[in-house]
Design an enzyme around this catalytic site. Structure first.
Site, PDB file in Angstrom:
ATOM      1  N   ILE A   8      -6.810  -5.360   7.233  1.00  0.00           N
ATOM      2  CA  ILE A   8      -6.440  -6.501   6.455  1.00  0.00           C
ATOM      3  C   ILE A   8      -7.011  -6.081   4.899  1.00  0.00           C
ATOM      4  O   ILE A   8      -6.540  -6.546   3.814  1.00  0.00           O
ATOM      5  CB  ILE A   8      -7.174  -7.787   7.022  1.00  0.00           C
ATOM      6  CG1 ILE A   8      -6.527  -8.222   8.348  1.00  0.00           C
ATOM      7  CG2 ILE A   8      -7.035  -8.899   5.927  1.00  0.00           C
ATOM      8  CD1 ILE A   8      -5.028  -8.245   8.282  1.00  0.00           C
TER       9      ILE A   8
ATOM     10  N   LEU B 259      11.424 -20.020  -5.320  1.00  0.00           N
ATOM     11  CA  LEU B 259      10.561 -19.091  -4.531  1.00  0.00           C
ATOM     12  C   LEU B 259       9.224 -19.224  -5.254  1.00  0.00           C
ATOM     13  O   LEU B 259       9.282 -19.101  -6.662  1.00  0.00           O
ATOM     14  CB  LEU B 259      11.213 -17.678  -4.583  1.00  0.00           C
ATOM     15  CG  LEU B 259       9.948 -16.673  -4.102  1.00  0.00           C
ATOM     16  CD1 LEU B 259      10.007 -16.736  -2.505  1.00  0.00           C
ATOM     17  CD2 LEU B 259      10.588 -15.398  -4.564  1.00  0.00           C
TER      18      LEU B 259
ATOM     19  N   ASP C 276       0.873  -1.494   0.002  1.00  0.00           N
ATOM     20  CA  ASP C 276      -0.072  -0.047  -0.008  1.00  0.00           C
ATOM     21  C   ASP C 276       0.672   1.157   0.038  1.00  0.00           C
ATOM     22  O   ASP C 276       1.898   1.224   0.479  1.00  0.00           O
ATOM     23  CB  ASP C 276      -0.810   0.046   1.264  1.00  0.00           C
ATOM     24  CG  ASP C 276      -1.960   1.028   1.169  1.00  0.00           C
ATOM     25  OD1 ASP C 276      -2.236   1.490  -0.013  1.00  0.00           O
ATOM     26  OD2 ASP C 276      -2.502   1.166   2.296  1.00  0.00           O
TER      27      ASP C 276
ATOM     28  N   HIS D  68       2.493   3.524  -8.947  1.00  0.00           N
ATOM     29  CA  HIS D  68       2.479   2.096  -9.392  1.00  0.00           C
ATOM     30  C   HIS D  68       3.733   1.318 -10.319  1.00  0.00           C
ATOM     31  O   HIS D  68       4.196   0.316  -9.733  1.00  0.00           O
ATOM     32  CB  HIS D  68       1.159   1.678  -9.988  1.00  0.00           C
ATOM     33  CG  HIS D  68      -0.189   2.045  -9.467  1.00  0.00           C
ATOM     34  ND1 HIS D  68      -0.232   1.530  -7.865  1.00  0.00           N
ATOM     35  CD2 HIS D  68      -1.115   2.699  -9.772  1.00  0.00           C
ATOM     36  CE1 HIS D  68      -1.385   1.924  -7.743  1.00  0.00           C
ATOM     37  NE2 HIS D  68      -2.152   2.772  -8.467  1.00  0.00           N
TER      38      HIS D  68
HETATM   39  C1  FPP Z   1      -2.007   0.077  -3.228  1.00  0.00           C
HETATM   40  O1  FPP Z   1      -1.676   1.391  -3.135  1.00  0.00           O
HETATM   41  C2  FPP Z   1      -1.733  -0.590  -4.384  1.00  0.00           C
HETATM   42  C3  FPP Z   1      -2.247  -0.988  -5.387  1.00  0.00           C
HETATM   43  C4  FPP Z   1      -3.731  -1.068  -5.525  1.00  0.00           C
HETATM   44  C5  FPP Z   1      -1.592  -1.468  -6.450  1.00  0.00           C
HETATM   45  C6  FPP Z   1      -0.242  -2.373  -6.200  1.00  0.00           C
HETATM   46  C7  FPP Z   1       0.408  -2.601  -7.487  1.00  0.00           C
HETATM   47  C8  FPP Z   1       1.826  -2.771  -7.591  1.00  0.00           C
HETATM   48  C9  FPP Z   1       2.793  -2.806  -6.513  1.00  0.00           C
HETATM   49  C10 FPP Z   1       2.493  -2.716  -8.711  1.00  0.00           C
HETATM   50  C11 FPP Z   1       1.735  -3.432  -9.762  1.00  0.00           C
HETATM   51  C12 FPP Z   1       2.064  -4.829  -9.772  1.00  0.00           C
HETATM   52  C13 FPP Z   1       2.183  -5.517 -10.765  1.00  0.00           C
HETATM   53  C14 FPP Z   1       2.375  -7.131 -10.693  1.00  0.00           C
HETATM   54  C15 FPP Z   1       1.475  -5.083 -12.256  1.00  0.00           C
HETATM   55  P1  FPP Z   1      -2.619   2.622  -3.256  1.00  0.00           P
HETATM   56  O2  FPP Z   1      -2.541   2.794  -4.613  1.00  0.00           O
HETATM   57  O3  FPP Z   1      -3.735   2.298  -2.697  1.00  0.00           O
HETATM   58  O4  FPP Z   1      -1.749   3.820  -2.711  1.00  0.00           O
HETATM   59  P2  FPP Z   1      -2.460   4.890  -1.788  1.00  0.00           P
HETATM   60  O5  FPP Z   1      -2.954   4.084  -0.560  1.00  0.00           O
HETATM   61  O6  FPP Z   1      -1.404   5.716  -1.453  1.00  0.00           O
HETATM   62  O7  FPP Z   1      -3.416   5.758  -2.530  1.00  0.00           O
END
Ligand code: FPP
Length: 246
Positions: A185, A128, A17, A34
């Site tokens: 969670i 892994l 996150d 991202h």
């Molecule tokens: C949450 O942060 C993250 C996500 C919804 C996407 C997670 C994706 C990646 C780490 C990269 C993508 C991975 C692949 C394999 C393509 P948020 O966007 O909710 O952040 P915020 O809480 O700061 O808004």
């Protein structure tokens, strides 16, 4: 106090996150966060390999993320395909086996094909297991497992459900890490986290590095895992009732 916790968790699960906030702080579009998140994931996979962690499960796109602005959703789909084309051969060279966990029916054919090819081309790897949860929700998983059993006329028990869940190929997570400062969670691995140790980090996911992973593992080592037993019991022989093995 008796400590039965192994030196390195076998299975680490992560809620990655904070990508959006990382980008917003820098006046960048959320998708830039991202992209940095993918780099952080690559670093994390390397760190898990170096530390002998056997399974890494990450939450990359939740069932609820479809409700985000459409450009962010399509950006995440594109990023998934781009990451596969860039990373699969080096992941495979490092002995990583990829599994995509979640409901694939909503993806375009192109994405579905990409996921299947990545899984096939890494299927023989053993160092892994990397589970990427994409269009995944813990409630979806429990419902799909129950539905599978019902359609086969099988009784629904803890054991049969466990075997029908999307993560039946790995043991339950020993350690859950969530970055980004939130203490929840968020519909991740609701079934499998029953006895996982929880570690919450204020770091935003793009900032997650080896030292933060080591900090989480260090805290994990201090935890006494009792699985509902007493301290005296876990200090004795036969001290791991969580015997589900990959
Ligand atoms: C949450 O942060 C993250 C996500 C919804 C996407 C997670 C994706 C990646 C780490 C990269 C993508 C991975 C692949 C394999 C393509 P948020 O966007 O909710 O952040 P915020 O809480 O700061 O808004």
């Amino acid at each position: 106090m008796a400590t039965t916790t192994p030196i390195v968790p076998k299975h680490v699960a992560i809620v990655m996150d904070g990508n959006g906030r990382w980008a917003t702080k820098r006046y960048l579009p959320r998708i830039a966060g991202h992209k940095q998140g993918v780099d952080a994931l690559n670093r994390c996979v390397r760190a898990c390999l170096e530390r002998g962690i056997a399974v890494l499960t990450v939450f990359a796109f939740s069932s609820e993320n479809w409700n985000r602005p459409s450009d962010e959703v399509s950006g995440l789909m594109d990023l998934l395909l781009l990451s596969l084309s860039r990373e699969v051969s080096s992941l495979s060279g490092n002995g990583v086996r990829l599994h995509f966990v979640g409901d694939r029916l909503r993806f375009s054919e192109k994405v579905q094909r990409g996921l299947m090819q990545a899984e096939r081309s890494t299927a023989a790897n053993q160092r892994l297991v990397l589970n990427i949860c994409f269009n995944y929700g813990g409630r979806w998983d429990i419902a799909q497992a129950a539905q599978k059993l019902a359609s086969q006329g099988e009784a629904i028990t803890e054991l049969s459900l466990d075997r029908a869940m999307a993560l039946a190929h790995v043991p339950d997570p020993d350690l859950l890490i969530r970055t980004g400062g939130e203490l929840r969670i968020s519909n991740f691995l609701l079934w499998q986290l029953a006895y996982s140790e929880l570690y919450f980090s204020d770091k935003l996911w793009p900032e997650f590095d080896d030292s933060e992973l080591d900090a989480a593992i260090a805290v994990f080592r201090t935890r006494e895992r009792r699985f509902g037993q007493t301290s005296a019991q876990v200090a004795g022989p036969d001290n791991n009732p969580n015997s589900k093995v990959a």
